[in-house]
Motif scaffolding. Structure first.
Motif, PDB file in Angstrom:
ATOM      1  N   GLU A  54       0.838  -1.199   0.000  1.00 51.29           N
ATOM      2  CA  GLU A  54       0.000   0.000   0.000  1.00 51.29           C
ATOM      3  C   GLU A  54       0.871   1.248   0.000  1.00 51.29           C
ATOM      4  OE1 GLU A  54      -3.607  -1.936   2.650  1.00 51.29           O
ATOM      5  OE2 GLU A  54      -2.256  -0.512   3.585  1.00 51.29           O
ATOM      6  N   GLY A  69      -9.794  10.124  -4.990  1.00 54.91           N
ATOM      7  CA  GLY A  69      -9.916   8.680  -5.181  1.00 54.91           C
ATOM      8  C   GLY A  69      -8.872   7.879  -4.430  1.00 54.91           C
ATOM      9  N   ILE A  70      -7.780   8.508  -4.087  1.00 56.76           N
ATOM     10  CA  ILE A  70      -6.702   7.846  -3.339  1.00 56.76           C
ATOM     11  C   ILE A  70      -6.741   8.249  -1.872  1.00 56.76           C
ATOM     12  CG2 ILE A  70      -4.195   7.666  -3.055  1.00 56.76           C
ATOM     13  CD1 ILE A  70      -4.020   8.083  -6.144  1.00 56.76           C
ATOM     14  N   HIS A  71      -6.747   9.540  -1.606  1.00 58.08           N
ATOM     15  CA  HIS A  71      -6.658  10.039  -0.229  1.00 58.08           C
ATOM     16  C   HIS A  71      -7.896   9.741   0.610  1.00 58.08           C
ATOM     17  CE1 HIS A  71      -3.292  12.345  -1.954  1.00 58.08           C
ATOM     18  NE2 HIS A  71      -2.810  12.259  -0.718  1.00 58.08           N
ATOM     19  N   THR A  72      -9.066   9.617  -0.016  1.00 59.54           N
ATOM     20  CA  THR A  72     -10.285   9.354   0.757  1.00 59.54           C
ATOM     21  C   THR A  72     -10.665   7.877   0.784  1.00 59.54           C
ATOM     22  OG1 THR A  72     -11.742   9.787  -1.119  1.00 59.54           O
ATOM     23  CG2 THR A  72     -11.198  11.671   0.310  1.00 59.54           C
ATOM     24  N   LYS A  73      -9.878   7.029   0.136  1.00 57.42           N
ATOM     25  CA  LYS A  73     -10.106   5.590   0.192  1.00 57.42           C
ATOM     26  C   LYS A  73      -9.979   5.154   1.652  1.00 57.42           C
ATOM     27  CE  LYS A  73      -8.471   1.353  -1.982  1.00 57.42           C
ATOM     28  NZ  LYS A  73      -7.418   0.778  -2.832  1.00 57.42           N
ATOM     29  N   GLY A  74     -10.858   4.301   2.136  1.00 57.00           N
ATOM     30  CA  GLY A  74     -10.959   3.932   3.546  1.00 57.00           C
ATOM     31  C   GLY A  74      -9.659   3.688   4.265  1.00 57.00           C
ATOM     32  N   GLU A  75      -8.856   2.756   3.769  1.00 63.92           N
ATOM     33  CA  GLU A  75      -7.623   2.413   4.471  1.00 63.92           C
ATOM     34  C   GLU A  75      -6.581   3.534   4.413  1.00 63.92           C
ATOM     35  OE1 GLU A  75      -7.472   0.116   0.513  1.00 63.92           O
ATOM     36  OE2 GLU A  75      -8.959   0.656   2.008  1.00 63.92           O
ATOM     37  N   ASN A  76      -6.648   4.394   3.399  1.00 65.20           N
ATOM     38  CA  ASN A  76      -5.739   5.534   3.330  1.00 65.20           C
ATOM     39  C   ASN A  76      -6.222   6.664   4.232  1.00 65.20           C
ATOM     40  OD1 ASN A  76      -4.275   4.117   1.406  1.00 65.20           O
ATOM     41  ND2 ASN A  76      -5.244   5.138  -0.310  1.00 65.20           N
ATOM     42  N   ARG A 130     -10.474  -0.364   6.715  1.00 65.02           N
ATOM     43  CA  ARG A 130     -10.715  -1.415   5.742  1.00 65.02           C
ATOM     44  C   ARG A 130     -12.088  -2.056   5.962  1.00 65.02           C
ATOM     45  NH1 ARG A 130      -5.948  -2.629   6.547  1.00 65.02           N
ATOM     46  NH2 ARG A 130      -4.675  -1.882   4.881  1.00 65.02           N
ATOM     47  N   PHE A 133     -15.053   0.503   5.111  1.00 71.32           N
ATOM     48  CA  PHE A 133     -15.274   0.883   3.725  1.00 71.32           C
ATOM     49  C   PHE A 133     -15.403  -0.295   2.766  1.00 71.32           C
ATOM     50  CE2 PHE A 133     -14.095   4.953   5.392  1.00 71.32           C
ATOM     51  CZ  PHE A 133     -14.926   5.796   4.690  1.00 71.32           C
ATOM     52  N   GLN A 134     -14.972  -1.490   3.163  1.00 69.70           N
ATOM     53  CA  GLN A 134     -15.134  -2.637   2.279  1.00 69.70           C
ATOM     54  C   GLN A 134     -16.458  -3.339   2.490  1.00 69.70           C
ATOM     55  OE1 GLN A 134     -11.658  -5.069   2.784  1.00 69.70           O
ATOM     56  NE2 GLN A 134     -10.387  -3.732   1.560  1.00 69.70           N
TER      57      GLN A 134
END
Length: 166
Positions: A54, A69-76, A130, A133-134
């Motif tokens: 990651e 799309g990258i910075h607000t992705k759950g694990e990020n 994770r 958001f998953q």
């Protein structure tokens, strides 16, 4: 003897790492090659994430532009919010300030538990993001590290449904 300022710490929830906070962690890193506790903390987060393939927190925070799309992705997002919040919390001068309460909402619940030493960084910064958001069902729940452990409200496409678990 001067009296300490009394503080209530309010931990942020989802969505608090934005394009305006990009690069926020730089101010907490050591200057002139002097290593700090925060350097070690961020390096540990980076190492954990790199071992899973990651993007590291340093890479994300030091990006030249904010990419939703990258910075607000759950694990990020959860790890960025955790790292920034932890840096802020650690920067409170305990000689001058007395923390009388720590509270928060949403992800802030997990942050308060982590700052009290009740949850590990893996649960707060990475696992919670994770899982949250998953999942097909988005929920406000408290995790014990092994799975869901407390009551929450599931929000499905059909609407909100109260859920209680023991």
């Amino acid at each position: 003897m001067s009296r300490k300022e009394r503080l209530v710490v309010i931990c942020p929830g989802r969505g608090s790492y934005t394009k305006e906070t990009l690069g926020y962690l730089k101010k907490f890193r050591g200057q002139n090659s002097s290593r700090t506790h925060m350097d070690e903390f961020i390096e540990d987060l980076d190492s954990r994430r790199a071992s899973r393939g990651e993007p590291t927190i340093s890479e994300l925070d030091n990006a030249t532009t904010f990419a939703p799309g990258i910075h607000t992705k759950g694990e990020n997002a959860s790890t960025l919010i955790y790292a920034c919040s932890y840096a802020d919390f650690q920067s409170i001068d305990r000689e001058k300030n007395e923390i009388v309460a720590v509270t928060g909402n949403s992800m802030g619940w997990y942050l308060t538990l982590a700052f009290a030493g009740a949850l590990d960084v893996d649960v707060v910064a990475e696992g919670q993001g994770r899982q949250h958001f998953q999942a097909e069902v988005v929920a406000q729940e408290v995790f014990d590290g092994d799975g869901r452990a407390d009551a929450g409200v599931d929000v499905q496409r059909q609407g909100a449904v109260a859920k209680h678990a023991v």
